[in-house]
Design an enzyme around this catalytic site. Structure first.
Site, PDB file in Angstrom:
ATOM      1  CG  ASP A   4      -3.233  -3.777   5.038  1.00 29.94           C
ATOM      2  OD1 ASP A   4      -2.313  -2.955   5.257  1.00 29.94           O
ATOM      3  OD2 ASP A   4      -4.221  -3.490   4.316  1.00 29.94           O
ATOM      4  CD  GLU A   5      -5.660  -5.858   1.181  1.00 31.94           C
ATOM      5  OE1 GLU A   5      -6.678  -6.460   0.792  1.00 31.94           O
ATOM      6  OE2 GLU A   5      -5.492  -4.626   1.009  1.00 31.94           O
ATOM      7  CB  VAL A   6       2.668  -7.623   2.433  1.00 32.94           C
ATOM      8  CG1 VAL A   6       4.064  -7.510   1.805  1.00 32.94           C
ATOM      9  CG2 VAL A   6       2.424  -6.493   3.420  1.00 32.94           C
ATOM     10  CG  HIS A  31      -2.007  -1.027   1.148  1.00 26.19           C
ATOM     11  ND1 HIS A  31      -3.159  -0.867   0.428  1.00 26.19           N
ATOM     12  CD2 HIS A  31      -2.075  -2.284   1.691  1.00 26.19           C
ATOM     13  CE1 HIS A  31      -3.919  -1.965   0.541  1.00 26.19           C
ATOM     14  NE2 HIS A  31      -3.283  -2.847   1.295  1.00 26.19           N
TER      15      HIS A  31
END
Lengths: 475, 475
Positions: free
Chosen positions: A321-323, A268
């Site tokens: 998150d969401e790596v 992100h």
């Protein structure tokens, strides 16, 4: 006379609630206080209804209490021109003012500050005064909000009434952390809109504005140490100066609301590389931030150093998150670095998160990370970590069983961008589900509703947040 | 510091426009002034940029100009914390203040008031002062709006810049009547929302708020002479007191905006009978108002008498559109009355409209009526009538050929509730289409865009009005 028009959308929601005659025998208080007793008399607010602080240890050098009292008066007038006809009321039922007695002279706003208050409104006296007692300024601010909800503008008599007196209310929040996330990366949110959101949070006694400032899509905030970062803004004008951020922090504090700044790393973060392309593994494969580059961590240190001068909440949010680490293995120089240090992708992700945590700690912060960090390497996280649930239910119980603190934001119930979730579902979501051990319950510091920014801009963010966020605040 | 957050939606539209770097060489002025000249120098607004009224004949006892100047400062700061770094600018390019010279001491706001102004900003001086000259306060208010659009917040230097100096602007409106209709019967619009709409009208130099107050669906306004009329409000709290109406009139006046009150008779008036059922032909057939009942006209007289104490614009709007007279012939006592007086349906409709006109004239008003009155019995209307077009194009030319005045609001181009009409179509609508005679052109006093209320409430009315209404204002 021009009046300050504060949060319109939500304010109006309250106005309708507060001035409705439909629920004379109901209770129009939200969230419902811990305990309350009431009677059947109707009092009338004096035209010069005033604030009296005799006996208070808080001196209000910053005018925070005085300004809050003025906001209270604006709210109870529900934006109408008040032209009271004094022939209508019995002078012995006139509510002359409010005594606010605060025990602590200190107005530092920190996590866990005592937010309790007692509000009593007698139904007789000569004259009648309401009394609001609170250990701190921040409890008193909540008490003023509750008082405003007891007031009703009577359109016939043009008098503001307090019905069902005498009142005795004792209140304190169930959780220390009652958050709302806004996201200024997917859409820039203008400063007046953010202030409106803060005003409305105060109406419902939410106390943490989680400011998801930057993300892949844009980097609107000035970072003095690295001035090219905001080259990643959508446009030259869709930006916040650090002075703007300081003003938001101060504005929120004056309503008893902390600002939690987020830096979501290492994923992100594509927009960071607009100004500093070396943060990208490569321009073809730009995300997550380059774990192999020392400059990445030097820059994070600079950003958090700048943050610490303005964002003075106990916590900073480091995302995590969401790596998707595929760019690390697909980019030759990064893959080489991984090999050299004997790290697989998950280990490199862990390395990044833990190193960022240490930088934040070096600047005096405790850390909040999204739950993937816990799910992947929970036992490695700093004990100063609060794990922020979002993927679904059942996580909080695992986090607190591991002895870490938790914030609940399960997306199936508390994501405001999920437009199909009703206010009833927001209301029914229970942060302590399946957590029966009292010590473990205490590790759930609270919950947060999330207004992700992909589909809301300044024209509809308030209408999308409210009233559902208020339903969660009633939890 | 808390700042007044004024009209958010539209304000932000301007902020983006005003602070954008994208159009350095373009002109971000809207509506475009009658005449302008500009140069290539960049000036810097002094931190203590001030108002100087030496030589002005207007004394500003009401602080109208002073408050407008303060709003100007708020607008040009575009809601940002200004922390000017003075190392960036050349002191000889500092714009120190503005001299406002108003020729008339009178601040009465009436139809046809001179709204012209001249604004000049030299590019040198010791120090540099802008000069705004206007025959009246209301021209000066427009000049302040124009000045605000020349200012740009520079995010690098934290200075407010005036680019492309020197400036010489001469401006006056093309039409005397530049209206926007809002409708508080189909949806109640809270007072702060109405004030926001007024603020934004001032940004685009619109000057008439046509307040379609009551209609079939609800009667939200207090009428002191007939206090049961607002029994027809949606709820006890969705009401305006007459003091509220007076506040709106005053608030609008301080921005140079007249309020045109509408009483839409004899159709569109069902809600009136909630409080006074004898206004209905019968409860089974309640609309239009009972033409046979003297009480109907006595009540209209009372309402217009109350109106005249608060709504001090030259005109009152008496509606007269979409009158379906079938209830008159279907209700025995009304049919009997028609027979007795030898009136057919259209003649009874004409009788009603003309009698209402005479009542309005007796209270000092000139009248605006919707075009059906002209289409049915145009040669019978009072010569004090302004015909308000809405059904389509081509009407204005017939009205002015008949020697009456006209306002253009053809629904195919200027109805804001028609969401499929683009801003370009709003902009391209021409009130003088097919009117070539100069005397006849003068009878078109202006145009109005209409935000009918069936589908907008406080949460979206502003977003629906703007920016399309601004496009029309540029006409």
């Amino acid at each position: 006379m021009e009046k300050k028009t504060r949060n319109l959308i939500f304010g109006l929601f309250w106005m309708l609630l507060a001035s409705s005659n439909l629920c004379i025998d109901g209770l129009n208080i939200w969230p419902m206080p811990s305990s309350l007793k009431y009677g059947a008399k109707t009092l009338y607010l004096s035209k010069d209804f005033g604030l009296d602080t005799v006996g208070s240890k808080y001196v209000d050098a910053s005018s925070t209490l005085k300004d809050a009292f003025q906001r209270l008066l604006d709210i109870v007038e529900t934006a109408h021109a008040i032209d009271t006809n004094s022939t209508y009321y019995n002078p012995s039922l006139l509510l002359k003012g409010m005594r606010v007695v605060i025990s602590s002279p200190n107005d530092e706003l920190q996590f866990g500050v005592d937010e309790s208050y007692k509000l009593s409104i007698p139904s007789s006296g000569n004259p009648i005064y309401a009394t609001l007692e609170a250990p701190t300024l921040y409890g008193a601010l909540h008490g003023l909000q509750t008082f405003s909800q007891l007031c009703h503008f009577n359109f016939t008599t043009r008098i503001i009434e307090v019905r069902q007196a005498p009142w005795n209310i004792i209140d304190q929040p169930r959780f220390s952390y009652r958050g709302l996330l806004i996201d200024t990366s997917r859409h820039y949110q203008p400063l007046p809109i953010i202030k409106n959101v803060i005003d409305a949070m105060a109406y419902t006694k939410l106390n943490v504005l989680h400011w998801h400032i930057v993300d892949t899509q844009s980097f609107p905030l000035e970072i003095p140490s690295y001035p090219k970062l905001w080259n990643g803004a959508y446009s030259p004008s869709e930006r916040y100066t650090m002075a703007d951020a300081a003003e938001i922090v101060n504005y929120a504090k004056r309503q008893g609301i902390n600002v939690l700044a987020e830096l979501d790393v290492p994923g992100h973060a594509l927009s960071w590389g607009i100004g500093y392309p070396s943060l990208w593994p490569s321009s073809d494969c730009p995300e997550p931030l380059d774990v192999s580059n020392e400059f990445t961590f030097k820059l994070i240190d600079g950003v958090l150093s700048d943050f610490s001068k303005v964002f003075n909440f106990k916590f900073v949010h480091l995302g995590g998150d969401e790596v998707d680490t595929s760019c690390w293995v697909m980019t030759p120089h990064v893959r080489k670095w991984l090999t050299k240090h004997g790290l697989n992708e998950t280990e490199a992700y862990q390395y990044f998160v833990l190193r960022a945590q240490q930088i934040a700690i070096s600047h005096g912060y405790e850390i909040i990370n999204w739950e993937e960090t816990f799910n992947n390497f929970g036992n490695k996280l700093s004990r100063k970590t609060v794990v922020h649930n979002w993927l679904g239910g059942g996580v909080a119980q695992q986090v607190v069983a591991a002895g870490l603190r938790c914030i609940v934001s399960n997306q199936d119930k508390w994501y405001l961008d999920h437009l199909d979730i009703t206010w009833q579902q927001f209301y029914m979501n229970e942060p302590l589900t399946n957590i029966t051990n009292l010590q473990q319950q205490k590790l759930v510091i609270g919950g947060e509703v999330c207004m992700w920014g992909e589909t809301v801009d300044g024209s509809d963010i308030e209408q999308t947040i409210w009233p559902r966020a208020a339903a969660a605040a009633g939890n």
